[in-house]
Design an enzyme around this catalytic site. Structure first.
Site, PDB file in Angstrom:
ATOM      1  N   ASP A 121      10.203   7.263   1.404  1.00  0.00           N
ATOM      2  CA  ASP A 121       8.783   7.287   1.762  1.00  0.00           C
ATOM      3  C   ASP A 121       8.566   6.530   3.064  1.00  0.00           C
ATOM      4  O   ASP A 121       9.436   5.787   3.520  1.00  0.00           O
ATOM      5  CB  ASP A 121       7.953   6.617   0.653  1.00  0.00           C
ATOM      6  CG  ASP A 121       8.385   5.178   0.429  1.00  0.00           C
ATOM      7  OD1 ASP A 121       7.808   4.278   1.074  1.00  0.00           O
ATOM      8  OD2 ASP A 121       9.324   4.944  -0.361  1.00  0.00           O
ATOM      9  N   ASP A 170       6.392   3.493   4.496  1.00  0.00           N
ATOM     10  CA  ASP A 170       5.651   2.384   3.911  1.00  0.00           C
ATOM     11  C   ASP A 170       4.186   2.430   4.359  1.00  0.00           C
ATOM     12  O   ASP A 170       3.823   3.128   5.312  1.00  0.00           O
ATOM     13  CB  ASP A 170       6.304   1.056   4.308  1.00  0.00           C
ATOM     14  CG  ASP A 170       6.052  -0.032   3.293  1.00  0.00           C
ATOM     15  OD1 ASP A 170       6.210   0.236   2.085  1.00  0.00           O
ATOM     16  OD2 ASP A 170       5.711  -1.157   3.694  1.00  0.00           O
TER      17      ASP A 170
END
Length: 270
Positions: A215, A217
């Protein structure tokens, strides 16, 4: 530091931390309960063969992922590998990206860490033993090169250097924290790299992390907000790449160590 307390245990060259999906990589695996002076390990250790090498495997968070990052008994886990004779440790982990150029699905072979955890038991040297162990270059250069070369052979997008900032968890970062981490030039964020990697150094074991980016952040862009669902989905989508990497990498690890990890305690004692 070198006395084995579990005399009936087999020997293994290489230790791997990871999720339960890695069990299928091992041939002729048997489970062993390893006693440690530091308490219970995350799980039993499976010892078997992988690509012709003797390998010990332990799920860092337990088989059912029931142990949170701040509750992992890192000292017990590393000590268990030490008791089995492990000298090389591969510690893949899910990480968030702090840079737009490091995308979900990419791998990063980090070469530095920044510790932002608090209160974790992070040394074996207690009770009057005083050692100051160098952490200037905390990841093994030989294992890092082996991991990078395997990524390149497999066509996996890999970033050959990077700094991982380690937070205590279990919560994810605020946007302000994430923006601060990114502003420092740090590359990825994770909850388990410290003290796992450093404790390996205290036992003079080589250690490498392969960061699987799951992902962006929270502070990377205005739309990014980490959720556990997103992290698990990207990790599941890329776990086969990680297993391919491990299987390709293990047989290329040199039989004899030429790095400085094996001499980490030389001149470290007071």
């Amino acid at each position: 530091m070198t006395t084995r307390m579990n005399s009936a245990l087999p020997q293994a060259e290489i230790g791997i931390f990871g999720g339960s999906g890695f069990y299928e990589l091992l041939e002729d695996a048997k489970d062993y309960k390893v006693w440690t002076p530091w308490g219970e390990t995350s799980d039993v250790v499976a010892v078997g063969r992988l690509a012709g090498r003797s390998v010990a495997f332990m799920p860092r968070h337990g088989r059912n992922h029931s142990i949170a990052p701040h509750e992992v008994n890192y000292r017990a886990n590393l000590w268990a590998f030490h008791e089995l004779g492990v000298t090389r440790v591969i510690g893949p982990a899910a990480c968030g990206s702090l840079s737009p150029e490091v995308r979900p699905g990419d791998f990063v072979v980090v070469d530095q860490f920044v510790d932002r955890t608090n209160g974790r038991a992070d040394t074996f040297f207690t009770g009057g033993q005083v050692y100051h162990v160098s952490s200037a270059d905390p990841y093994c250069p030989e294992l890092r090169q082996a991991a990078i070369a395997s990524c390149q052979r497999l066509g996996i997008t890999v970033h050959e250097t990077g700094t991982v900032v380690v937070i205590g968890g279990p919560r994810f970062s605020t946007r302000a924290e994430s923006e601060w981490f990114a502003a420092q030039g740090w590359t990825v964020i994770n909850m388990t790299q410290y003290p796992e990697g450093y404790l390996a150094r205290e036992l003079e074991m080589c250690y490498v992390n392969v960061a699987l980016i799951t992902d962006y952040d929270a502070g990377v862009d205005a739309d990014s907000a980490v959720t556990n669902t997103d992290v698990l989905k990207v990790f599941a989508d890329n776990i086969d790449k990680l297993k391919q990497l491990i299987y390709d990498m293990v047989p290329t690890i040199p039989a004899q160590r030429q790095c400085l990890c094996k001499d980490a305690l030389t001149q470290a004692a007071i």
